[in-house]
Design a protein around this motif. Structure first.
Motif, PDB file in Angstrom:
ATOM      1  N   ALA A 186       6.331   9.229   4.604  1.00  0.00           N
ATOM      2  CA  ALA A 186       6.918   8.681   3.387  1.00  0.00           C
ATOM      3  C   ALA A 186       5.865   8.538   2.300  1.00  0.00           C
ATOM      4  CB  ALA A 186       7.560   7.321   3.681  1.00  0.00           C
ATOM      5  N   GLY A 187       6.301   8.657   1.044  1.00  0.00           N
ATOM      6  CA  GLY A 187       5.422   8.379  -0.075  1.00  0.00           C
ATOM      7  C   GLY A 187       5.317   6.881  -0.302  1.00  0.00           C
ATOM      8  N   THR A 188       4.352   6.472  -1.103  1.00  0.00           N
ATOM      9  CA  THR A 188       4.093   5.050  -1.330  1.00  0.00           C
ATOM     10  C   THR A 188       4.480   4.679  -2.757  1.00  0.00           C
ATOM     11  OG1 THR A 188       2.232   5.183   0.206  1.00  0.00           O
ATOM     12  CG2 THR A 188       2.368   3.229  -1.193  1.00  0.00           C
ATOM     13  N   ALA A 189       5.142   3.534  -2.885  1.00  0.00           N
ATOM     14  CA  ALA A 189       5.516   2.994  -4.191  1.00  0.00           C
ATOM     15  C   ALA A 189       5.285   1.488  -4.172  1.00  0.00           C
ATOM     16  CB  ALA A 189       6.969   3.318  -4.527  1.00  0.00           C
ATOM     17  N   TRP A 190       4.933   0.929  -5.332  1.00  0.00           N
ATOM     18  CA  TRP A 190       4.637  -0.499  -5.445  1.00  0.00           C
ATOM     19  C   TRP A 190       5.618  -1.128  -6.424  1.00  0.00           C
ATOM     20  CZ3 TRP A 190       1.192   3.365  -4.940  1.00  0.00           C
ATOM     21  CH2 TRP A 190       0.188   3.238  -3.968  1.00  0.00           C
ATOM     22  N   VAL A 191       6.191  -2.271  -6.013  1.00  0.00           N
ATOM     23  CA  VAL A 191       7.096  -3.042  -6.866  1.00  0.00           C
ATOM     24  C   VAL A 191       6.708  -4.508  -6.768  1.00  0.00           C
ATOM     25  CG1 VAL A 191       9.035  -1.422  -6.664  1.00  0.00           C
ATOM     26  CG2 VAL A 191       8.773  -3.268  -4.994  1.00  0.00           C
ATOM     27  N   LEU A 192       7.215  -5.296  -7.694  1.00  0.00           N
ATOM     28  CA  LEU A 192       7.015  -6.740  -7.610  1.00  0.00           C
ATOM     29  C   LEU A 192       7.947  -7.324  -6.565  1.00  0.00           C
ATOM     30  CD1 LEU A 192       6.687  -7.633 -11.394  1.00  0.00           C
ATOM     31  CD2 LEU A 192       4.861  -7.370  -9.700  1.00  0.00           C
ATOM     32  N   PRO A 193       7.619  -8.490  -5.993  1.00  0.00           N
ATOM     33  CA  PRO A 193       8.428  -9.036  -4.887  1.00  0.00           C
ATOM     34  C   PRO A 193       9.904  -9.200  -5.218  1.00  0.00           C
ATOM     35  CG  PRO A 193       6.346 -10.202  -5.046  1.00  0.00           C
ATOM     36  CD  PRO A 193       6.406  -9.290  -6.235  1.00  0.00           C
ATOM     37  N   GLY A 194      10.239  -9.510  -6.450  1.00  0.00           N
ATOM     38  CA  GLY A 194      11.648  -9.693  -6.793  1.00  0.00           C
ATOM     39  C   GLY A 194      12.463  -8.432  -6.658  1.00  0.00           C
ATOM     40  N   ALA A 195      11.879  -7.291  -6.985  1.00  0.00           N
ATOM     41  CA  ALA A 195      12.594  -6.023  -6.863  1.00  0.00           C
ATOM     42  C   ALA A 195      12.620  -5.522  -5.440  1.00  0.00           C
ATOM     43  CB  ALA A 195      11.937  -4.976  -7.763  1.00  0.00           C
ATOM     44  N   PHE A 196      11.789  -6.110  -4.606  1.00  0.00           N
ATOM     45  CA  PHE A 196      11.643  -5.642  -3.229  1.00  0.00           C
ATOM     46  C   PHE A 196      12.747  -6.183  -2.326  1.00  0.00           C
ATOM     47  CE2 PHE A 196       9.951  -6.350   1.036  1.00  0.00           C
ATOM     48  CZ  PHE A 196       9.486  -5.092   1.362  1.00  0.00           C
ATOM     49  N   SER A 197      13.246  -7.368  -2.623  1.00  0.00           N
ATOM     50  CA  SER A 197      14.131  -8.057  -1.676  1.00  0.00           C
ATOM     51  C   SER A 197      15.433  -7.339  -1.435  1.00  0.00           C
ATOM     52  CB  SER A 197      14.419  -9.480  -2.190  1.00  0.00           C
ATOM     53  OG  SER A 197      15.006  -9.402  -3.486  1.00  0.00           O
ATOM     54  N   GLY A 198      15.935  -6.612  -2.431  1.00  0.00           N
ATOM     55  CA  GLY A 198      17.231  -5.962  -2.247  1.00  0.00           C
ATOM     56  C   GLY A 198      17.138  -4.577  -1.656  1.00  0.00           C
ATOM     57  N   ALA A 199      15.961  -4.062  -1.402  1.00  0.00           N
ATOM     58  CA  ALA A 199      15.802  -2.670  -0.950  1.00  0.00           C
ATOM     59  C   ALA A 199      15.110  -2.611   0.395  1.00  0.00           C
ATOM     60  CB  ALA A 199      15.010  -1.884  -1.986  1.00  0.00           C
ATOM     61  N   ALA A 200      15.571  -3.380   1.359  1.00  0.00           N
ATOM     62  CA  ALA A 200      14.949  -3.412   2.676  1.00  0.00           C
ATOM     63  C   ALA A 200      15.998  -3.214   3.758  1.00  0.00           C
ATOM     64  CB  ALA A 200      14.209  -4.727   2.883  1.00  0.00           C
ATOM     65  N   PRO A 201      16.610  -2.025   3.826  1.00  0.00           N
ATOM     66  CA  PRO A 201      17.670  -1.814   4.812  1.00  0.00           C
ATOM     67  C   PRO A 201      17.182  -1.822   6.246  1.00  0.00           C
ATOM     68  CG  PRO A 201      17.095   0.250   3.749  1.00  0.00           C
ATOM     69  CD  PRO A 201      16.346  -0.829   3.023  1.00  0.00           C
ATOM     70  N   ASP A 202      15.927  -1.478   6.482  1.00  0.00           N
ATOM     71  CA  ASP A 202      15.404  -1.386   7.852  1.00  0.00           C
ATOM     72  C   ASP A 202      14.528  -2.575   8.219  1.00  0.00           C
ATOM     73  OD1 ASP A 202      16.681   1.060   8.137  1.00  0.00           O
ATOM     74  OD2 ASP A 202      14.965   2.164   7.333  1.00  0.00           O
ATOM     75  N   GLY A 203      14.617  -3.650   7.468  1.00  0.00           N
ATOM     76  CA  GLY A 203      13.782  -4.808   7.758  1.00  0.00           C
ATOM     77  C   GLY A 203      12.453  -4.716   7.043  1.00  0.00           C
ATOM     78  N   VAL A 204      11.722  -5.809   7.093  1.00  0.00           N
ATOM     79  CA  VAL A 204      10.464  -5.914   6.363  1.00  0.00           C
ATOM     80  C   VAL A 204       9.324  -6.055   7.350  1.00  0.00           C
ATOM     81  CG1 VAL A 204       9.168  -7.248   4.675  1.00  0.00           C
ATOM     82  CG2 VAL A 204      11.648  -6.980   4.408  1.00  0.00           C
ATOM     83  N   GLY A 205       8.328  -5.173   7.212  1.00  0.00           N
ATOM     84  CA  GLY A 205       7.116  -5.258   8.006  1.00  0.00           C
ATOM     85  C   GLY A 205       5.939  -5.590   7.116  1.00  0.00           C
ATOM     86  N   GLN A 206       4.758  -5.388   7.649  1.00  0.00           N
ATOM     87  CA  GLN A 206       3.532  -5.665   6.900  1.00  0.00           C
ATOM     88  C   GLN A 206       2.627  -4.440   6.963  1.00  0.00           C
ATOM     89  OE1 GLN A 206       2.960  -8.490   5.237  1.00  0.00           O
ATOM     90  NE2 GLN A 206       4.717  -9.663   5.986  1.00  0.00           N
ATOM     91  N   THR A 207       1.929  -4.178   5.867  1.00  0.00           N
ATOM     92  CA  THR A 207       0.935  -3.112   5.815  1.00  0.00           C
ATOM     93  C   THR A 207      -0.385  -3.717   5.361  1.00  0.00           C
ATOM     94  OG1 THR A 207       2.564  -1.399   5.301  1.00  0.00           O
ATOM     95  CG2 THR A 207       0.283  -0.940   4.717  1.00  0.00           C
TER      96      THR A 207
END
Length: 797
Positions: free
Chosen positions: A205-226
């Motif tokens: 997958a390619g990498t993209a950066w967003v602010l936390p507010g935009a991140f919350s609605g786009a996590a269909p497979d759950g949230v991990g850590q990198t």
């Protein structure tokens, strides 16, 4: 000095053709070596520049959903970890733009650029507080260019390779899934480059950066850590990875990426192209040095009378040596200057990646030093190769000894007399005898054969490499790529496995649609990740290309690429244990497959084996094996409407796509080596004409006509070229296969990929060498045959 220059000038006028070929060969060799330096710099330095400027992380760890931030942040306390990047909340999803879609890894970050593993801006800007989603009831912002916080949508920063695939630039809009099963628009505010591995369709997958507010609605497979780890000693990477995985728990680590892997992928085919240029350039330089040595050595033997005369009129041995060295130093300097100027002026106009590398070379570190060092080394090498022959010229005595036209005791051998008795052409018999009979001439002929065999040897090696690269295109099934198309499942809920196979095999030119899936696995010791691939089933096995052992047929059997065998230090027949999604997977390696993907670090097994570990696993893609006469592009276009949006059909990528410019390398190398070979032929012809010129009295005394005498000289040269062709081509085929297989094993693909050039091609090379020798020697031989007897008598001195 004036006399030295006049003698050198007179000799140059007498040998214009030979001097021109030496100049052209030297220029071509220099150009090849300079392009090799440009490609090496282009392949390695961009990644090193980005890594250094961004203070890149040596290790990236990706954890599974549910891992706490505090657990990952604790890795900063490990000994040997200088700093960490993140941790970043991460999710895997997809991003779409008009006409393109790609897998993306979204990372939640703040408006400040991180200090470690800092993305470097290419265009646009980094995220700001204005790029956060609008709160409920807050009016939308007016649309703008997306670069000043005035976009009505949340902002996103894309890694450069992902932006290229999506065709997105600052101000454009991409969409990602939202929590309501719709699409959430994001405005691209910046494009960055990083030292991490780049986006690869269907693999990474390619990498993209967003602010936390935009991140919350786009996590269909759950949230991990990198998290990225910057180490105090990069040599301790494997040890630190093992400690980090142990600290977090192997079941919580989804993927490990090390800096060596990122660097190798960034180099890609450019480094291989650079190696090709360097290897053939150095080989051509060796051939050119031998050609220069042979030319000056032959010239010394042919000018013994002139050397004796100039010594008699007062030339010292040092002046004689300096004259020969001055000539060849001039050839070397002019040729090297021409080659350097050609690359400096025209290098960036070469099509493809080679021209791109030459164009950006000026801005890369070490450009000036390489631009000076490579030509200087070429000049010194050629001069060193001619020093010995020039020294021999200085030792010629002022009064030469008389030489007999025919040495005593040198009679026709019984086979030669019987051949003449059978009425074979005298030119054929005497030409063979003149080339190989008699110890002095036999030794000189063998020396000429060895020198001429060197460029033919290198040409054959280049043709072997060319044939091997073309084999990946014309016979992909023989080198580990039997499937021309890949159909990836984009919407698992829209189509079942049975329906996918039925639709894909509906066309008669699709021989098989074999299901497949890939999972990341931790190697023993948990120091890195490899690819575990399930392909085919027990009922419909995948046609693996097995170079050693046998294909997998039973439960828990697998084949592995050379890169994986080297990584794990195992052999065919061993059992290996790996960790997949926190659970162990034990496989029996029954064969070594030709694996051109991912540096050979792939272990492949039937999909049934993966089903035993995970019964809910569904095929993620289908490999389509087509009939031999089918055109992949036509089949793809025909299947696309039938499968709809549930499957994405594309041509299976080949690692040789990046080697397309290699054909330019091969053509250039062959031309340069042909020029060197032609120079060697001129040298051999000069020696043969001079030797046979001393025999004119004897040849005319036995009744040979001028045409027959000319034929003797031409046939002698042809036999010399034929012997060189046989030796050079035979050794070239053997060495070429060994070198290509060694390169395949070193790159992880594995030995067994080398293909020798077809016999008609090799026969054509040999025929070209012999016919070229005959054609080039015809005119000098005719001139020698018409020479007066008095001239021939003078050459006995």
């Amino acid at each position: 000095m004036r006399a030295v220059l006049r003698w050198a000038h007179a000799d140059l006028r007498a040998h214009r053709g030979e001097a021109l070929f030496i100049l052209l060969a030297t220029a071509g060799i220099t150009a090849s070596l300079l392009l090799a330096g440009a490609l090496f710099s282009y392949a390695a330095n961009p990644w090193q520049r980005v890594f250094t400027q961004s203070e890149g992380a040596h290790v990236w760890l990706h954890t599974r959903a549910g891992t706490e931030r505090s657990d990952v942040a604790g890795l900063a306390r490990l000994d040997g970890v200088a700093d960490i990047a993140g941790p970043y909340r991460t999710t895997r999803t997809s991003a779409s733009s008009p006409g393109a879609e790609a897998a993306v890894e979204l990372r939640a970050t703040g408006p400040e650029l991180p200090g470690t593993a800092r993305p470097l801006l290419v265009t646009g800007r980094w995220l700001t507080a204005d790029d956060a989603p609008r709160a409920a009831g807050e009016p939308d912002r007016e649309p703008g260019d997306g670069t000043a916080g005035d976009s009505p949508h949340p902002g996103v920063v894309l890694e450069q390779s992902l932006a290229t695939v999506l065709g997105a630039a600052p101000g454009d809009t991409v969409t990602v899934p939202d929590e309501n099963r719709g699409r959430q628009p994001l405005t691209v505010v910046g494009v960055v480059e990083t030292a991490e591995p780049r986006y690869r369709p269907g693999e990474r997958a390619g990498t993209a950066w967003v602010l936390p507010g935009a991140f919350s609605g786009a996590a269909p497979d759950g949230v991990g850590q990198t998290v990225g780890l910057r180490l105090t000693d990069p040599a301790d990477t494997d040890f630190l990875v093992q400690r980090a995985v142990t600290e977090l728990g192997a079941d919580r680590v989804a993927q490990v990426t090390k800096w060596q892997q990122a660097r190798a992928e960034a180099e890609g085919g450019d480094r291989l192209l650079g190696l090709l240029f360097a290897a053939f350039g150095l080989g051509a330089l060796l051939a050119a040095g031998l050609a220069a040595y042979g030319a000056i050595n032959t010239r010394v033997r042919g000018q013994l009378r002139d050397i004796a005369v100039v010594k008699a009129v007062g030339f010292t041995p040092a002046q004689v040596v300096s004259t020969f060295l001055l000539q060849h130093l001039t050839y070397a300097v002019v040729g090297v200057t021409a080659g350097t100027a050609a690359i400096a002026v025209l290098g960036d106009r070469i099509p493809g990646r080679i021209g791109e590398a030459a164009g950006v070379w000026d801005d890369l570190p070490g450009h000036t030093s390489l631009l000076l060092a490579i030509p200087a080394a070429a000049v010194l090498f050629i001069v060193a190769a001619t020093s010995l022959a020039a020294w021999r010229a200085g030792r010629v005595p002022p009064v030469p000894a008389a030489r007999a036209a025919l040495p005593a005791g040198r009679r026709l051998s019984p086979p030669a007399r019987r051949a003449l008795g059978l009425r074979l052409p005298p030119a054929l018999v005497l030409g063979w005898r003149g080339a190989f009979a008699g110890a002095p001439r036999r030794l000189r002929t063998l020396t000429s054969v060895a020198r001429l065999a060197v460029p033919l040897f290198m040409i054959t090696v280049a043709l072997t490499a060319w044939t091997t690269v073309d084999r990946f295109r014309t016979e992909p099934a023989e080198v580990g790529m039997p499937a021309a198309l890949t159909a990836r499942v984009t919407d698992p809920g829209a189509i079942t496995d049975a329906e996918a196979r039925r639709v894909l095999t509906a066309r008669p030119d699709v021989a098989a649609a074999l299901p497949g899936a890939e999972v990341a696995a931790l190697v023993p010791g948990q120091t890195g990740t490899i690819t575990l691939r399930g392909l085919g089933t027990a009922e419909h096995p995948y046609p693996f290309t097995v170079a050693e052992g046998r294909p997998p047929t039973g439960p828990d059997e697998a084949v592995a690429g050379q890169g994986l065998l080297d990584l794990l230090d195992v052999e065919v027949g061993d059992w290996v244990r790996m960790t997949v999604e926190g659970r162990p997977q034990i496989l029996h390696l029954v064969g070594r497959s030709i694996e051109p993907d991912r540096n050979g670090r792939v272990v492949s097994t039937p999909l049934d084996t993966l089903h035993e570990r995970d019964p809910g696993l569904r095929p993620a893609f289908y490999r389509l094996v087509l009939d031999e006469s089918a055109d992949p592009a036509t089949v793809r276009d025909a299947l696309a409407p039938a499968v709809g949006p549930a499957l994405e059909i594309s041509e299976t990528p080949s690692f040789t796509d990046g080697l397309a410019p290699a054909r330019v390398v091969f053509v250039g190398v062959i031309v340069v080596l042909a020029l060197i070979g032609l120079t060697e032929l001129l040298t051999a012809i000069g020696a043969t004409v001079r030797d046979r010129g001393r025999d004119l009295l004897a040849l005319k005394a036995i009744g040979l006509t001028p045409r027959q005498i000319s034929g003797v000289i031409v046939v002698a040269t042809g036999f010399t070229a034929l012997a060189a062709a046989v030796v050079g081509i035979a050794l070239g085929v053997l060495a070429g296969r060994l070198l290509v297989d060694a390169q395949g094993a070193a790159s992880g693909i594995g030995a067994g990929i080398a293909a020798a050039p077809p016999f008609p091609v090799l026969a054509g090379v040999a025929a070209a060498a012999v016919l070229g020798a005959v054609a080039v020697s015809a005119l000098p031989a005719a001139r020698a045959a018409r020479r007066r007897l008095a001239d021939s008598l003078s050459e006995t001195l």
